[in-house]
Design an enzyme around this catalytic site. Structure first.
Site, PDB file in Angstrom:
ATOM      1  N   GLY A 145       0.796  -1.231   0.000  1.00 21.43           N
ATOM      2  CA  GLY A 145       0.000   0.000   0.000  1.00 21.43           C
ATOM      3  C   GLY A 145       0.821   1.272   0.000  1.00 21.43           C
ATOM      4  N   GLU A 146       2.136   1.157   0.191  1.00 23.76           N
ATOM      5  CA  GLU A 146       2.989   2.343   0.123  1.00 23.76           C
ATOM      6  C   GLU A 146       3.208   2.745  -1.336  1.00 23.76           C
ATOM      7  OE1 GLU A 146       6.608   1.763   2.300  1.00 23.76           O
ATOM      8  OE2 GLU A 146       5.580   1.189   4.148  1.00 23.76           O
ATOM      9  N   ARG A 156     -14.529  22.048   5.751  1.00 21.86           N
ATOM     10  CA  ARG A 156     -15.791  22.332   6.436  1.00 21.86           C
ATOM     11  C   ARG A 156     -15.659  22.251   7.949  1.00 21.86           C
ATOM     12  NH1 ARG A 156     -19.831  18.500   3.058  1.00 21.86           N
ATOM     13  NH2 ARG A 156     -17.880  17.366   2.684  1.00 21.86           N
ATOM     14  N   HIS A 164     -14.539  26.638   1.800  1.00 22.63           N
ATOM     15  CA  HIS A 164     -15.816  26.743   2.512  1.00 22.63           C
ATOM     16  C   HIS A 164     -15.935  28.056   3.279  1.00 22.63           C
ATOM     17  CE1 HIS A 164     -19.467  25.256   4.303  1.00 22.63           C
ATOM     18  NE2 HIS A 164     -18.996  25.435   5.518  1.00 22.63           N
ATOM     19  N   ASP A 175     -28.119  28.834   3.564  1.00 23.92           N
ATOM     20  CA  ASP A 175     -27.993  28.945   5.020  1.00 23.92           C
ATOM     21  C   ASP A 175     -27.407  30.308   5.347  1.00 23.92           C
ATOM     22  OD1 ASP A 175     -25.026  28.742   4.996  1.00 23.92           O
ATOM     23  OD2 ASP A 175     -25.406  26.653   4.476  1.00 23.92           O
ATOM     24  N   LYS A 234     -31.012  27.397   8.595  1.00 26.78           N
ATOM     25  CA  LYS A 234     -30.579  25.997   8.547  1.00 26.78           C
ATOM     26  C   LYS A 234     -29.826  25.668   9.822  1.00 26.78           C
ATOM     27  CE  LYS A 234     -27.280  22.999   6.160  1.00 26.78           C
ATOM     28  NZ  LYS A 234     -26.275  22.915   5.079  1.00 26.78           N
ATOM     29  N   GLY A 290     -27.066  16.966  -1.734  1.00 28.49           N
ATOM     30  CA  GLY A 290     -28.081  17.720  -2.467  1.00 28.49           C
ATOM     31  C   GLY A 290     -29.247  18.176  -1.616  1.00 28.49           C
ATOM     32  N   GLY A 291     -29.278  17.713  -0.353  1.00 31.96           N
ATOM     33  CA  GLY A 291     -30.418  18.035   0.496  1.00 31.96           C
ATOM     34  C   GLY A 291     -30.546  19.511   0.819  1.00 31.96           C
ATOM     35  N   THR A 292     -29.429  20.181   1.040  1.00 30.71           N
ATOM     36  CA  THR A 292     -29.468  21.609   1.374  1.00 30.71           C
ATOM     37  C   THR A 292     -30.055  22.422   0.228  1.00 30.71           C
ATOM     38  OG1 THR A 292     -27.612  21.477   2.919  1.00 30.71           O
ATOM     39  CG2 THR A 292     -28.038  23.619   1.913  1.00 30.71           C
TER      40      THR A 292
END
Length: 319
Positions: A40-41, A102, A136, A177, A206, A237-239
């Site tokens: 994984g390296e 965020r 953000h 918001d 919000k 997508g809810g906001t």
């Protein structure tokens, strides 16, 4: 004093985006040797000397093509440190999308402040400057760094796309918001400069607690107007859908949405296709989505970020 040669680099999975930017700069992306090991390296080796060069590393920190957010971050850090080790005159991180932006403040006891931790990691790799596209919270982003940190704006390009394709009238800009009010106000100023008329502005109440979003009060007047809902990113997508429903209920004539980054997580496609949003203007800062995760094609209008990123790199190089 001779100006340092401008060079651009991109870790695995970012080469195509870097090539689009490089074309605007009139240069080629520097080649790299990259190897993944069985445990994984990985290793990234420079193939050309960089001593005295002005080096810019382009990396968008989102999950894609088998690379997780954290994998992309560590590859970025290692490449930045390698450039510093081998004598680059200046090293810049250029981030079309920056993860962990965020979480820029503590909202509960013992909370992390991930934005600051990412800043510390980049600084520890020897970066001189950072540029990111539509973070953000620009103030929190800039304050997280002890080195110059630049927020690149996509709003002018999004505004141009909106006015060219839809030519809307009686506009109202809406923030989904209260925290995004400054972003909406900035977009309103850009539209006013292009139209010679100042659109209205409104915002949604919000609240988020324990991952649950609530609040559907719309503050402002949107009746008989074309509503432009402006946000920095689309996740589930809810906001956007909640804001669109509130605007439609308040008498909006038409609803469009504009955002810089499209993550499209969970059931975003279904949520947005069922919403009152007629069209979504979105940059290509994040690419390579599974088509099933995207809203209907006739609902989505893409805006290229390569010219914006190229101008940002030119500004960094001139500083």
């Amino acid at each position: 004093m001779t100006k340092a040669a401008l060079r651009i680099f991109a870790p695995a999975g970012q080469t195509a985006a870097a090539e689009r930017v490089a074309r605007h700069l009139g240069i080629a992306v520097d080649p790299l040797e990259e190897r993944d090991f069985e445990d994984g390296e990985h290793k990234t080796r420079l193939l050309r000397p960089v001593a005295g060069a002005d080096c810019h590393v382009l990396q968008s920190l989102h999950s894609h093509a088998g690379y997780s957010v954290n994998d992309r971050l560590i590859r970025l850090l290692f490449l930045l440190a390698t450039l510093r080790d081998h004598g680059a005159a200046r090293v810049s991180a250029v981030l079309p999308y920056i993860a962990y932006a965020r979480k820029d403040r503590r909202t509960q006891p013992l909370d992390p402040v991930a934005t600051r931790y990412v800043a510390q990691l980049l600084e520890s790799a020897g970066v001189d400057r950072v540029a990111a596209l539509d973070v953000h919270n620009p103030a929190a982003f800039e304050n997280a760094f002890r080195i110059p940190a630049h927020n690149l704006e996509a709003a002018p390009a999004l505004a141009d796309a909106l006015l060219e394709r839809d030519r809307p009238t009686a506009l109202t800009v809406v923030s989904p918001d209260a925290g995004g009010y400054k972003r909406a106000e900035r977009f309103r100023e850009i539209l006013a400069a292009r139209l010679g008329d100042r659109p209205g502005i409104a915002f949604m109440e919000k609240k988020r607690s324990g991952g649950v979003v609530s609040g559907d009060t719309l503050v402002g007047h949107v009746a008989d107007s074309t509503v432009c809902i402006v946000d920095d990113l689309i996740s589930s997508g809810g906001t956007l859908a909640r804001a669109a429903a509130a605007c439609e209920a308040a008498g909006a004539r038409d609803v469009v949405a504009l955002a810089t980054h499209g993550l499209f997580t969970g059931g975003a496609a279904d949520t947005l296709n069922a919403s009152a949003i007629r069209r979504i203007y979105l940059t290509d800062s994040i690419r390579g989505h599974d088509p099933a995760s995207l809203p209907d094609a006739d609902r989505l209008s893409r805006v290229a970020v390569a010219p914006i990123i190229a101008r940002g790199i030119q500004a960094l190089s001139a500083a």
